[in-house]
Design an enzyme around this catalytic site. Sequence first.
Site, PDB file in Angstrom:
ATOM      1  N   GLU A  57       0.951  -1.441  -0.170  1.00 42.20           N
ATOM      2  CA  GLU A  57       0.609   0.713   0.110  1.00 42.20           C
ATOM      3  C   GLU A  57       0.837   1.124  -0.121  1.00 42.20           C
ATOM      4  O   GLU A  57       0.340   1.947  -0.367  1.00 42.20           O
ATOM      5  CB  GLU A  57      -0.953  -0.053   0.797  1.00 42.20           C
ATOM      6  CG  GLU A  57      -1.849  -0.917   1.146  1.00 42.20           C
ATOM      7  CD  GLU A  57      -1.795  -2.341   1.126  1.00 42.20           C
ATOM      8  OE1 GLU A  57      -2.794  -3.419   0.434  1.00 42.20           O
ATOM      9  OE2 GLU A  57      -0.607  -2.777   1.369  1.00 42.20           O
ATOM     10  N   HIS A  80     -10.101  -5.953  10.375  1.00 40.66           N
ATOM     11  CA  HIS A  80     -10.499  -5.723   8.935  1.00 40.66           C
ATOM     12  C   HIS A  80     -11.513  -5.102   9.017  1.00 40.66           C
ATOM     13  O   HIS A  80     -12.605  -4.524   8.229  1.00 40.66           O
ATOM     14  CB  HIS A  80     -10.929  -7.429   7.874  1.00 40.66           C
ATOM     15  CG  HIS A  80      -9.044  -7.528   7.803  1.00 40.66           C
ATOM     16  ND1 HIS A  80      -8.149  -6.955   7.959  1.00 40.66           N
ATOM     17  CD2 HIS A  80      -9.035  -8.728   6.826  1.00 40.66           C
ATOM     18  CE1 HIS A  80      -7.058  -7.430   7.203  1.00 40.66           C
ATOM     19  NE2 HIS A  80      -7.471  -8.641   6.876  1.00 40.66           N
TER      20      HIS A  80
END
Length: 326
Positions: A62, A131
């Site tokens: 990322e 998550h």
Amino acid sequence: MADRPITYREALSAALREEMQRDERVFIMGEEVGVWGGTYAVTRGFLDEFGERRVRDTPISEMVIVGAAVGAAMAGLRPIAEIMTINFAFVAMDAIVNHMAKVRYMFNGQFTVPMVVRTTTGGGKQLGATHSHAPEVIFAHFPGYYVAVPGTAYDAKGMLKAAIRDDNPVLFVEHSTMLQRRSPVPDDPDFVLPIGKSDIKRQGRDVTIVTYQKGLEYSLIAAEELAKEGIEVEIIDLRWLRPLDLEPVFESFKKTNRCVVVEESLPMFNVGAEVAAQITEQCFDWMDAPVKRVSAMDVPLPYAREIEQMALPSPDKIIRAVKEVL
């Protein structure tokens, strides 16, 4: 052109496709955006339509995805970088907060950074604590970019198109459990919503509910139930956490004198705290009750479905909060 009901996912796809057709500088990059068609199928078919030059599958990094997008934006392109979920944005925190947000300022406007980081947020899908964050308020803390949090398909399309066209960077946060929600959306390729403008989603006289994204869905359900008891709530959808448009909130509060803030973030240092503080500063003379906040519980979100749902906001919790301020 007439509006037609489409899903939140279809609205995002339409916005991306229209802007890529409109401006060849726009390209998409991220994990699984090409061959796989996106983790949530938003970019399905884009690789065949636009080719590898403009739909780029990236390594699982990322920091590299956002960092490369910043460089591409500085060089004159208009990248749309996808991060699978906002949890992974923490890995790219330096690129987002220290580079994407600050380049234009630190170079005194000699460079612009016209880019969008798309990501998803929220719990409710049994993805476990790591998550299931809703930490968009953390990113809204930092100046230098905009933070979008659309709650309907209509808003998702108009806000994403505005984000892509703007010369400032935008963190565009979608909710993973809302991708199948439908609402009427204009077919018009020039349909764009203004950046940094809240929206009144329901008129009422008794209590002001301030919310965004998934909280909007919960609040509308709660409003229908409360109306059966003669309680009419007014719902303000923030739509953007930065810029934060609170003028409609103040106007509504001066009419209702009571407020409930609904969000999926954790209860400490959240959007509700900022809204409550601003109302206290700006509208103290109109206040008939303390501002009440409805948020997720102050725990890592559990995996087990029943406990996960218990930890999240719900229409029942909103109804109780409205009745408390009344």
